[in-house]
Write an enzyme that holds these catalytic residues in place. Structure first.
Site, PDB file in Angstrom:
ATOM      1  CD  GLU A   1     -91.704  64.312 -23.828  1.00  0.00           C
ATOM      2  OE1 GLU A   1     -91.060  63.770 -24.752  1.00  0.00           O
ATOM      3  OE2 GLU A   1     -91.198  65.123 -23.025  1.00  0.00           O
TER       4      GLU A   1
ATOM      5  CD  GLU B   1     -86.480  65.850 -27.341  1.00  0.00           C
ATOM      6  OE1 GLU B   1     -85.523  65.707 -26.560  1.00  0.00           O
ATOM      7  OE2 GLU B   1     -87.625  66.165 -26.977  1.00  0.00           O
TER       8      GLU B   1
ATOM      9  CG  HIS C   1     -84.808  69.836 -26.885  1.00  0.00           C
ATOM     10  ND1 HIS C   1     -84.470  70.028 -25.571  1.00  0.00           N
ATOM     11  CD2 HIS C   1     -85.858  68.952 -26.865  1.00  0.00           C
ATOM     12  CE1 HIS C   1     -85.245  69.287 -24.790  1.00  0.00           C
ATOM     13  NE2 HIS C   1     -86.105  68.630 -25.546  1.00  0.00           N
TER      14      HIS C   1
ATOM     15  CG  HIS D   1     -90.534  68.052 -26.015  1.00  0.00           C
ATOM     16  ND1 HIS D   1     -89.287  68.420 -25.560  1.00  0.00           N
ATOM     17  CD2 HIS D   1     -91.294  69.170 -26.002  1.00  0.00           C
ATOM     18  CE1 HIS D   1     -89.307  69.716 -25.282  1.00  0.00           C
ATOM     19  NE2 HIS D   1     -90.503  70.196 -25.529  1.00  0.00           N
TER      20      HIS D   1
HETATM   21 ZN   LIG Z   1     -87.620  67.239 -25.225  1.00  0.00          ZN
END
Ligand SMILES: [Zn+2]
Length: 192
Positions: free
Chosen positions: A152, A27, A13, A86
């Site tokens: 993650e 994030e 992102h 992430h």
């Molecule tokens: Zn993400």
């Protein structure tokens, strides 16, 4: 001196795409901080750490740019390893790692397993749940031509995880463990 290994860090992102947003956390900022800290900790190692994020050159980069350009750039650079960072959201808690289903039982999978257990040693001390080593057809894993792993790192919409993610000392410790994990799994020697 041996050729340096090229490691691409992809903080997921950026630009117009904040990624997940919850509990006052965004994030794109967390993964950016993590990537910077990992890069700093690998300074002096026999590796070139390249953070690839389209919003660096184009603050208005779109979600599509942020998703597709980093793997293209890693392929162009002929990177040795690709790590996508992430933070999760959507009702859950803990840490999980992914490689592409086609990488099952291949070297990328073994690298991931080692990296995962190294990081979990740190996270377990903070009572973070281990969601396991998983496989998914994520674009960045599918499109990269080198071993590629996606992490993650906790759930920002889980109260306990969010508390940790707000703590810069915790993030620094996590970056330290990711960097150490890369050092041992990719055999990154010091340059001295
Ligand atoms: Zn993400």
């Amino acid at each position: 001196m041996k050729n340096k290994k090229i490691i691409v860090l992809d903080p997921g992102h950026g630009g117009q795409d904040p990624g997940a947003v919850a509990n006052g956390l965004v994030e794109k900022f967390i993964v950016w901080e993590l990537a910077q800290r990992v890069k700093e900790k690998l300074a002096g190692r026999n590796a070139e750490i390249i953070i690839v994020q389209p919003s660096l050159s184009n603050p208005k980069s779109t979600a599509r740019d942020e998703l597709y350009k980093p793997p293209q750039e890693a392929n162009r650079l002929k990177a040795d390893f690709y790590l996508s960072l992430h933070v999760n959201a959507g009702g859950g808690e803990g840490f999980e790692s992914f490689v592409h289903p086609a990488a099952k039982n291949k070297p990328a999978d073994a690298l991931r397993n080692r990296l995962h257990s190294q990081i979990m040693q740190y996270l377990a001390r903070h009572k973070v749940k281990d969601r396991g080593c998983k496989y998914a057809d994520f674009a960045v894993l599918r499109l990269t031509h080198m071993p590629a792993v996606l992490l993650e790192c906790l759930f920002m919409d889980h109260t306990g995880d969010a508390q940790l993610l707000k703590n810069h000392d915790f993030l620094d410790g996590l970056a330290n463990e990711i960097a150490y994990g890369l050092m041992v799994t990719l055999s990154l020697e010091g340059e001295a």
